[in-house]
Scaffold this active site. Structure first.
Site: not given
Ligand code: PLP
Length: 376
Positions: A147, A181, A201-203, A239, A323
């Site tokens: 990443n 990634q 990860s969807s976002h 759910t 960082c």
């Protein structure tokens, strides 16, 4: 004007994914566990979306466990180790995301032997991996694409090394690859690679936040989360987030549409940025093989200062990964562990491209970076 070059951190939800989220929320109102009509409708809908994702990734629907994001998917894998009767050894690459690396201290505390796999310039070697293998090893964790620099780690060869060792010893080793990634940024073939599990990860792919997934080839290894609910084949109670999952499926399908054209464009824009910056004296820390979508660049100033100066000109890039990965007192940072000098790591920013990058924005970014460097 605002230019966004921080797509490895998160991406804006696409129109199609958003519409899907809204229409599912509006029309699929039942709980998939309810036995009445609205419930069975929701269950059928959910399973169709699971199939859509499985087909796109070339895997079986039953090998998908939906989660709240990649961090949760990772935690399911790493925490499963804590439930094993006897601790053993685990091999973790030095360049893993903090979501994986943070489990080293927990496992060590429980008597596990942590073996760190080095990765020069982001590329672990199968020779080094082979040296770390022993009968005590129960899991190997190596990400598919880093990443911070976008380095492609070479999973097929690394898995083959582990599988050969398994054949010799007759012992099963779980191969886990955090593939957050990799999705849409390089070729991905979970079945062909023969990994045991992988996190997503969807976002990061223009889907909604709060949705992710774990690919698990064989569920035997996985310790369930809140199993009593029974959802996700008994592997993750609670759910299901039906609208989020359907929007994730939509974003994934969209991601794979016109893939070749998107990759061609990304390669063109990426080469332009790299060449221009190199000519202007910046050092590029993303070394081949790496995805064109992530470029790590050492600037002449501390990363945070450079990032803020770029922000004042309307550009969003990341100093965060660089960082935090070089945070003093937090041990060796990712760039340092790849063999880059600490000074370069502290000055490195990450430019990450959208799935459909445009050249005009790239030109503006390069000009802004040159201006900041020249004014110093
Ligand atoms: N793994 C990698 C390689 C990542 O880049 C990220 C996000 O930054 C994560 C895991 C965590 O993903 P999520 O935000 O879905 O928990």
């Amino acid at each position: 004007m605002n230019y966004y070059f921080d797509n490895a951190a998160t991406t804006p939800i696409s129109e199609r994914a958003l519409e899907k989220y809204i229409s599912t929320s509006r029309n699929i109102t039942g709980n998939p566990s309810s036995i009445h009509r609205q419930g069975t409708q929701a269950k059928e809908y959910l399973e169709a979306e699971r199939r859509r994702i499985a087909d796109t990734l070339g895997i079986q629907p039953g090998q998908i466990v939906f989660t709240s994001g990649a961090s949760e998917a990772i935690s399911r894998v790493m925490e499963s180790l804590l439930w094993l009767k006897n601790p053993g050894a685990v091999i973790i690459s030095k360049i893993e995301h903090e979501a994986v690396k943070s489990y080293a201290a927990i496992l060590k505390d429980r008597g596990w032997d942590i073996r760190w796999l080095k990765a020069k310039e982001g590329h672990p070697s199968s020779v080094d991996l082979e040296k770390l293998l022993s009968p005590e090893v129960k899991l190997v964790a190596i990400m598919s694409v880093n990443n911070v620099t976008g380095a492609i780690t070479g999973i097929p060869e690394l898995v083959a090394t582990v599988r050969n060792y398994e054949k010799k010893t007759g012992r099963k080793i779980v191969f886990f690859s955090d593939s957050v990634q990799a999705l849409g940024k390089t070729e991905l073939d979970l079945k062909g690679w023969d990994v045991d599990c992988a996190s997503f990860s969807s976002h990061k792919i223009n889907g909604p936040r709060g949705v992710g997934m774990l690919y698990i080839k064989n569920r035997n290894f996985l310790h369930p989360l809140a199993a009593q609910g029974g959802q996700e084949n008994g592997l993750r109670g609670g759910t299901e987030n039906t609208p989020g999952i359907s929007a994730f499926a939509e974003a994934l399908v969209e991601l794979y549409e016109n893939r070749e054209e998107k990759d061609r464009k990304a390669a063109e824009v990426s080469s332009f940025i790299r060449n221009e910056l190199e000519t202007a004296g910046f050092e590029i820390l993303s070394k081949a093989p790496c995805t064109p979508y992530i470029i790590s660049v050492a600037t002449p100033l501390p990363a945070e200062v450079f990032t803020r100066m770029l922000m004042d000109k309307g550009f969003c890039v990341s100093s965060g990964s660089a960082c935090s990965n070089n945070a003093k007192g937090k041990g060796e940072g990712t760039l340092q562990s790849m063999g880059f000098p600490a000074r370069l790591g502290e000055n490195a920013i990450r430019i990450s491209l959208a799935e459909n990058p445009d050249m005009e924005s790239a030109k503006a970014l390069v000009e802004a970076m040159k201006e900041i460097a020249d004014a110093r």
